[in-house]
Design a protein around this motif. Structure first.
Motif, mmCIF file in Angstrom:
data_model
loop_
_atom_site.group_PDB
_atom_site.id
_atom_site.type_symbol
_atom_site.label_atom_id
_atom_site.label_comp_id
_atom_site.label_asym_id
_atom_site.label_seq_id
_atom_site.Cartn_x
_atom_site.Cartn_y
_atom_site.Cartn_z
ATOM 1 N N GLY A 10 61.560 48.975 34.549
ATOM 2 C CA GLY A 10 61.653 48.800 33.099
ATOM 3 C C GLY A 10 60.639 47.805 32.563
ATOM 4 N N VAL A 11 59.426 47.851 33.099
ATOM 5 C CA VAL A 11 58.361 46.965 32.602
ATOM 6 C C VAL A 11 57.121 47.804 32.289
ATOM 7 C CG1 VAL A 11 59.223 44.988 33.939
ATOM 8 C CG2 VAL A 11 57.416 46.421 34.919
ATOM 9 N N PRO A 12 56.296 47.369 31.296
ATOM 10 C CA PRO A 12 55.115 48.152 30.945
ATOM 11 C C PRO A 12 54.034 48.136 32.032
ATOM 12 C CG PRO A 12 55.221 46.115 29.645
ATOM 13 C CD PRO A 12 56.495 46.199 30.424
ATOM 14 N N VAL A 13 53.384 49.299 32.171
ATOM 15 C CA VAL A 13 52.260 49.401 33.109
ATOM 16 C C VAL A 13 51.019 49.781 32.309
ATOM 17 C CG1 VAL A 13 51.320 50.597 35.134
ATOM 18 C CG2 VAL A 13 53.797 50.220 34.942
ATOM 19 N N ILE A 14 49.981 48.970 32.402
ATOM 20 C CA ILE A 14 48.734 49.291 31.722
ATOM 21 C C ILE A 14 47.888 50.120 32.670
ATOM 22 C CG2 ILE A 14 46.684 48.364 30.573
ATOM 23 C CD1 ILE A 14 49.527 47.675 29.290
ATOM 24 N N SER A 15 47.531 51.324 32.227
ATOM 25 C CA SER A 15 46.768 52.217 33.077
ATOM 26 C C SER A 15 45.795 53.031 32.255
ATOM 27 C CB SER A 15 47.736 53.139 33.814
ATOM 28 O OG SER A 15 47.060 54.296 34.234
ATOM 29 N N HIS A 16 44.611 53.265 32.798
ATOM 30 C CA HIS A 16 43.643 54.147 32.132
ATOM 31 C C HIS A 16 43.411 55.389 32.980
ATOM 32 C CE1 HIS A 16 41.719 50.394 30.015
ATOM 33 N NE2 HIS A 16 42.957 50.628 29.625
ATOM 34 N N GLY A 17 44.258 55.581 33.974
ATOM 35 C CA GLY A 17 44.098 56.735 34.854
ATOM 36 C C GLY A 17 43.156 56.460 36.002
ATOM 37 N N GLY B 110 49.542 41.091 28.115
ATOM 38 C CA GLY B 110 50.389 39.992 28.565
ATOM 39 C C GLY B 110 50.394 38.841 27.567
ATOM 40 N N VAL B 111 49.216 38.516 27.053
ATOM 41 C CA VAL B 111 49.111 37.434 26.072
ATOM 42 C C VAL B 111 49.821 37.833 24.777
ATOM 43 C CG1 VAL B 111 47.489 36.104 24.644
ATOM 44 C CG2 VAL B 111 46.982 36.491 27.076
ATOM 45 N N GLU B 112 49.543 39.061 24.327
ATOM 46 C CA GLU B 112 50.127 39.548 23.068
ATOM 47 C C GLU B 112 51.648 39.557 23.090
ATOM 48 O OE1 GLU B 112 46.457 42.583 21.956
ATOM 49 O OE2 GLU B 112 48.361 43.397 22.680
ATOM 50 N N MET B 113 52.200 40.020 24.194
ATOM 51 C CA MET B 113 53.666 40.123 24.227
ATOM 52 C C MET B 113 54.331 38.888 24.822
ATOM 53 S SD MET B 113 54.475 43.060 27.073
ATOM 54 C CE MET B 113 55.936 42.391 27.864
ATOM 55 N N GLU B 114 53.529 37.829 24.976
ATOM 56 C CA GLU B 114 54.037 36.565 25.523
ATOM 57 C C GLU B 114 54.778 36.773 26.835
ATOM 58 O OE1 GLU B 114 56.055 34.184 22.600
ATOM 59 O OE2 GLU B 114 54.581 34.710 21.055
ATOM 60 N N ALA B 115 54.114 37.512 27.714
ATOM 61 C CA ALA B 115 54.693 37.796 29.029
ATOM 62 C C ALA B 115 54.693 36.528 29.884
ATOM 63 C CB ALA B 115 53.894 38.893 29.723
ATOM 64 N N ASP B 116 55.593 36.506 30.844
ATOM 65 C CA ASP B 116 55.621 35.385 31.790
ATOM 66 C C ASP B 116 54.668 35.627 32.953
ATOM 67 O OD1 ASP B 116 57.949 33.675 30.797
ATOM 68 O OD2 ASP B 116 58.792 35.702 30.779
ATOM 69 N N HIS C 228 61.758 40.435 36.754
ATOM 70 C CA HIS C 228 62.479 41.061 35.642
ATOM 71 C C HIS C 228 63.963 40.684 35.703
ATOM 72 C CE1 HIS C 228 63.255 44.085 32.583
ATOM 73 N NE2 HIS C 228 64.219 44.583 33.337
ATOM 74 N N LYS C 229 64.504 40.725 36.899
ATOM 75 C CA LYS C 229 65.912 40.377 37.101
ATOM 76 C C LYS C 229 66.172 38.919 36.716
ATOM 77 C CE LYS C 229 67.899 40.399 41.309
ATOM 78 N NZ LYS C 229 68.211 40.986 42.624
ATOM 79 N N ALA C 230 65.153 38.091 36.934
ATOM 80 C CA ALA C 230 65.297 36.667 36.607
ATOM 81 C C ALA C 230 65.066 36.417 35.109
ATOM 82 C CB ALA C 230 64.325 35.843 37.444
ATOM 83 N N GLY C 231 64.939 37.503 34.340
ATOM 84 C CA GLY C 231 64.800 37.362 32.890
ATOM 85 C C GLY C 231 63.379 37.129 32.416
ATOM 86 N N LYS C 232 62.411 37.387 33.286
ATOM 87 C CA LYS C 232 61.011 37.158 32.912
ATOM 88 C C LYS C 232 60.396 38.429 32.336
ATOM 89 C CE LYS C 232 61.155 33.038 34.656
ATOM 90 N NZ LYS C 232 61.307 31.937 33.697
ATOM 91 N N LYS C 233 59.419 38.229 31.439
ATOM 92 C CA LYS C 233 58.688 39.379 30.895
ATOM 93 C C LYS C 233 57.504 39.678 31.815
ATOM 94 C CE LYS C 233 59.285 39.011 25.931
ATOM 95 N NZ LYS C 233 58.543 38.628 24.716
ATOM 96 N N VAL C 234 57.458 40.926 32.255
ATOM 97 C CA VAL C 234 56.458 41.318 33.254
ATOM 98 C C VAL C 234 55.544 42.416 32.709
ATOM 99 C CG1 VAL C 234 56.172 42.175 35.629
ATOM 100 C CG2 VAL C 234 58.252 40.903 35.017
ATOM 101 N N VAL C 235 54.230 42.314 32.995
ATOM 102 C CA VAL C 235 53.293 43.401 32.703
ATOM 103 C C VAL C 235 52.569 43.743 34.000
ATOM 104 C CG1 VAL C 235 51.186 44.074 31.465
ATOM 105 C CG2 VAL C 235 52.907 42.678 30.307
ATOM 106 N N LEU C 236 52.424 45.048 34.280
ATOM 107 C CA LEU C 236 51.682 45.462 35.470
ATOM 108 C C LEU C 236 50.362 46.105 35.050
ATOM 109 C CD1 LEU C 236 54.564 47.124 37.577
ATOM 110 C CD2 LEU C 236 53.792 44.736 37.596
ATOM 111 N N GLY C 237 49.337 45.912 35.854
ATOM 112 C CA GLY C 237 48.037 46.525 35.585
ATOM 113 C C GLY C 237 47.618 47.399 36.746
ATOM 114 N N ALA C 238 47.390 48.696 36.470
ATOM 115 C CA ALA C 238 47.042 49.642 37.538
ATOM 116 C C ALA C 238 45.531 49.687 37.730
ATOM 117 C CB ALA C 238 47.597 51.021 37.201
#
Ligand code: GDP
Length: 305
Positions: free
Chosen positions: A159-166, A182-188, A129-139
């Motif tokens: 400050g990055v989105p986390v995908i979680s279903h609990g 990740g694909v939709e938001m053109e994440a790195d 994130h600090k390096a300017g990359k778009k990040v998505v996390l999956g729980a």
């Protein structure tokens, strides 16, 4: 500097024993090599890797006829660096980089509970994130409520989105949604946390391969990286875990955590040598900046100076 501090205990132990081994001696002889062997085993380098290193030094001694003890620390450094090089462990950089031509780059993170998996994911997310990359996390470690909660906390913090279903939801479905997002938001980069239940080996294998299969519906080559997290302070236990995980899935990179506060830092050398899997990251503390790209020359220098 934080690497020096992080490896302090291993370094002190190396230094003390190396000094003891050469005290009052001018020439590297069998006795010095025996002491050296003991020192490497003590630092958890592992028996086989220790023997390989000692053999290499013996060869040098045999070739050069006379090797002074004053040269020993340089020779040891060179041999360890050569071993890490051979195993493709450690870059000559401190930068967190992603392959330029793969987007999103999907990292599946595996390892048993408590080794620092979630923390490592949070630290990695922070660096990218600090390096300017778009990040998505999956729980996708849905087995433990704490794991899901912790990843969400890290996501908020960085400050990055986390995908979680609990908790107790299907991990593969979480991974699917994370990659989709990740694909939709053109994440790195998409980083997927998984549950590390080693006591149920077949279950673990099935779960990991299902997660992979599902991600491949979106990206054929995913995951591009399977990162195994090991707790370096557990020494030979970490080696055992690496054996189990490499049987359960294709591990492509290693992160070795908790090297601060342990004298067992030599385990990095042994693990790299036994598994021929590159060590990519090391953890040297609990703070967000305490994850480093494993740089072999800096690592070896930190052990000896
Ligand atoms: P997980 O169960 O594998 O996800 O482990 P966690 O990420 O929850 O970490 C377990 C504990 O180890 C936490 O208290 C972390 O702060 C701590 N930890 C993780 N990495 C490091 C490290 O490199 N050094 C130290 N000293 N502690 C660490």
């Amino acid at each position: 500097e934080s690497l020096d501090k992080g490896l302090e205990k291993t370094k002190t132990s190396f230094f003390d024993q190396l000094s003891k081994a050469v005290i009052g001696k001018s020439k590297v002889d069998e006795e010095v090599l025996d002491d050296l062997e003991e020192m490497l085993v003590h630092a958890d380098v592992g028996a086989e890797t220790t023997i390989r290193i000692i053999r290499r030094i013996e060869d040098r001694v045999a070739r050069d006829k006379y090797v002074s003890t004053g040269e020993l620390d340089r020779i040891l450094r060179e041999e360890i660096a050569a071993l890490l090089e051979e195993n493709n462990s450690g870059k000559d950089t401190d930068e967190f980089v992603l392959p330029a031509n793969i987007k999103p780059y999907v990292i599946m993170v595996v390892g048993v509970n408590g080794v620092g998996k979630t923390t490592t994911i949070g630290k990695l997310a922070a660096q990218f994130h600090k390096a300017g990359k778009k990040v998505v996390l999956g729980a996708a470690d849905t087995f433990r409520a704490a794991a899901v909660d912790q990843l969400i906390i890290w996501g908020d913090r960085v400050g990055v989105p986390v995908i979680s279903h609990g908790m107790n939801t299907d991990p593969a479905s979480v991974a699917f949604d994370a990659v989709k997002r990740g694909v939709e938001m053109e994440a790195d980069v998409v980083i997927i946390d998984t549950a590390g239940r080693l006591h149920n080996k077949v279950g673990l294998m099935n779960e990991l391969s299902k997660i992979k299969r599902v991600m491949q519906k979106f990206i054929e080559q995913a995951p591009h990286e399977v990162l195994l997290v090991l707790d370096g302070s557990t020494g030979q236990n970490a080696v055992q875990q690496a054996r189990e995980f490499t049987k359960a899935t294709d591990v492509t990179a290693l992160a070795i955590t908790k090297l601060d506060g342990t004298a067992k830092g030599g385990v990095v050398i042994g693990i790299s040598d036994e598994f021929k899997i590159p060590v990519k990251y090391i953890g040297v503390g609990e703070k967000i900046d305490d994850l480093q790209v494993f740089n072999k020359h800096e690592f070896v220098d930190s052990l000896f100076t």
